[in-house]
Design a protein around this motif. Structure first.
Motif, short mmCIF file in Angstrom:
data_model
loop_
_atom_site.label_atom_id
_atom_site.label_comp_id
_atom_site.label_asym_id
_atom_site.label_seq_id
_atom_site.Cartn_x
_atom_site.Cartn_y
_atom_site.Cartn_z
N PRO A 35 0.82 -1.22 0.00
CA PRO A 35 0.00 0.00 0.00
C PRO A 35 0.85 1.28 0.00
O PRO A 35 0.34 2.35 -0.25
CB PRO A 35 -0.81 -0.12 1.30
CG PRO A 35 0.02 -0.99 2.18
CD PRO A 35 0.78 -1.91 1.27
N SER A 36 2.15 1.16 0.27
CA SER A 36 2.99 2.35 0.35
C SER A 36 3.51 2.81 -1.01
O SER A 36 4.08 3.90 -1.12
CB SER A 36 4.17 2.09 1.29
OG SER A 36 4.92 0.99 0.82
N VAL A 37 3.31 1.99 -2.06
CA VAL A 37 3.76 2.37 -3.40
C VAL A 37 2.53 2.81 -4.19
O VAL A 37 1.57 2.04 -4.32
CB VAL A 37 4.46 1.18 -4.11
CG1 VAL A 37 4.91 1.58 -5.50
CG2 VAL A 37 5.63 0.69 -3.29
N PRO A 38 2.53 4.04 -4.73
CA PRO A 38 1.38 4.51 -5.51
C PRO A 38 1.14 3.61 -6.73
O PRO A 38 2.09 3.05 -7.28
CB PRO A 38 1.79 5.92 -5.97
CG PRO A 38 2.99 6.29 -5.18
CD PRO A 38 3.59 5.04 -4.63
N GLU A 39 -0.11 3.51 -7.15
CA GLU A 39 -0.49 2.60 -8.23
C GLU A 39 0.26 2.88 -9.53
O GLU A 39 0.75 1.97 -10.18
CB GLU A 39 -2.00 2.69 -8.48
CG GLU A 39 -2.54 1.64 -9.42
CD GLU A 39 -2.27 0.21 -8.97
OE1 GLU A 39 -1.87 -0.62 -9.80
OE2 GLU A 39 -2.43 -0.08 -7.77
N TRP A 40 0.41 4.17 -9.89
CA TRP A 40 1.10 4.52 -11.15
C TRP A 40 2.56 4.11 -11.12
O TRP A 40 3.13 3.72 -12.14
CB TRP A 40 0.97 6.02 -11.44
CG TRP A 40 1.62 6.90 -10.41
CD1 TRP A 40 1.04 7.39 -9.26
CD2 TRP A 40 2.97 7.36 -10.40
NE1 TRP A 40 1.95 8.13 -8.55
CE2 TRP A 40 3.15 8.13 -9.23
CE3 TRP A 40 4.05 7.20 -11.26
CZ2 TRP A 40 4.35 8.75 -8.89
CZ3 TRP A 40 5.26 7.81 -10.94
CH2 TRP A 40 5.40 8.58 -9.77
N LEU A 41 3.17 4.19 -9.94
CA LEU A 41 4.58 3.81 -9.79
C LEU A 41 4.72 2.29 -9.70
O LEU A 41 5.69 1.72 -10.21
CB LEU A 41 5.17 4.49 -8.55
CG LEU A 41 6.66 4.35 -8.32
CD1 LEU A 41 7.45 4.87 -9.51
CD2 LEU A 41 7.07 5.09 -7.07
N ARG A 42 3.75 1.64 -9.06
CA ARG A 42 3.79 0.18 -8.91
C ARG A 42 3.81 -0.51 -10.27
O ARG A 42 4.58 -1.44 -10.47
CB ARG A 42 2.60 -0.31 -8.09
CG ARG A 42 2.63 -1.83 -7.88
CD ARG A 42 1.49 -2.35 -7.06
NE ARG A 42 1.44 -1.67 -5.78
CZ ARG A 42 0.36 -1.04 -5.32
NH1 ARG A 42 -0.76 -1.04 -6.01
NH2 ARG A 42 0.38 -0.45 -4.15
N THR A 43 2.99 -0.04 -11.22
CA THR A 43 2.96 -0.67 -12.54
C THR A 43 4.31 -0.55 -13.23
O THR A 43 4.78 -1.50 -13.85
CB THR A 43 1.85 -0.06 -13.43
OG1 THR A 43 2.02 1.35 -13.46
CG2 THR A 43 0.48 -0.42 -12.92
N ARG A 44 4.95 0.62 -13.12
CA ARG A 44 6.27 0.82 -13.72
C ARG A 44 7.30 -0.10 -13.08
O ARG A 44 8.09 -0.75 -13.76
CB ARG A 44 6.71 2.28 -13.56
CG ARG A 44 8.12 2.54 -14.09
CD ARG A 44 8.68 3.87 -13.66
NE ARG A 44 7.89 4.97 -14.17
CZ ARG A 44 8.03 6.24 -13.76
NH1 ARG A 44 8.92 6.54 -12.85
NH2 ARG A 44 7.30 7.20 -14.27
N MET A 45 7.28 -0.17 -11.74
CA MET A 45 8.26 -0.98 -11.01
C MET A 45 8.05 -2.47 -11.29
O MET A 45 9.02 -3.22 -11.45
CB MET A 45 8.19 -0.67 -9.52
CG MET A 45 8.64 0.73 -9.19
SD MET A 45 8.36 1.17 -7.47
CE MET A 45 9.78 0.40 -6.71
N LEU A 46 6.80 -2.91 -11.32
CA LEU A 46 6.52 -4.32 -11.60
C LEU A 46 7.01 -4.70 -13.00
O LEU A 46 7.55 -5.80 -13.19
CB LEU A 46 5.02 -4.61 -11.47
CG LEU A 46 4.47 -4.68 -10.04
CD1 LEU A 46 2.95 -4.73 -10.05
CD2 LEU A 46 5.04 -5.86 -9.29
#
Length: 142
Positions: free
Chosen positions: A50-61
């Motif tokens: 929950p600490s990683v914003p959704e827009w950033l999570r998709t990039r990181m994944l």
């Protein structure tokens, strides 16, 4: 004792989201290597964090897809003799990986045409090269 993992100024992973496992390490340590659980496995569930914003999570994944197992990033550290040093090494490596994955993509390159001068220089160099090679042709040693 565990503290938050600072990835960037805006992204901090809470210590509660990090999992640590300890096991026996191979390598230096003498007799103590058989008793000390100095190897550290640090894991972070990136997909469910929950600490990683959704827009950033998709990039990181997307960037870490080869390193993830079911959305979980795992780092092992066993290069040091003490558990404390291995914990610090694993945390540093985890932060570096997450930082690189979170970095903004490079700007898109805009296509440009070569200048007239560069085209002329290229053609002139091709002609010079052609003359050099033509001079080597034929004749031979008589």
């Amino acid at each position: 004792m565990a503290e938050d993992l600072v990835v960037t100024r805006t992204l901090v992973v809470p210590a509660a989201e990090l999992g640590e496992r300890f096991s026996r390490s191979s390598g230096p340590g003498g007799q103590g290597v058989n008793t000390a659980d100095s190897r550290v496995e640090l894991s972070f569930d990136l997909a469910a964090s929950p600490s990683v914003p959704e827009w950033l999570r998709t990039r990181m994944l997307a960037r870490l897809r080869t390193r993830l197992t079911d959305g979980v990033l795992t780092i092992a550290a066993s290069e040091h003799r003490t558990q404390l040093q291995n914990r610090a090494a694993a945390r540093e490596r985890m932060a570096r990986l997450l930082r690189d994955a979170a970095a903004a993509p490079p700007p898109v390159r805009r296509a440009t045409k070569p200048t007239r001068g560069s085209q002329e220089r290229r053609i002139a160099e091709k002609k010079r090269r052609s003359q050099t090679k033509q001079g080597r042709r034929g004749g031979g040693w008589d």
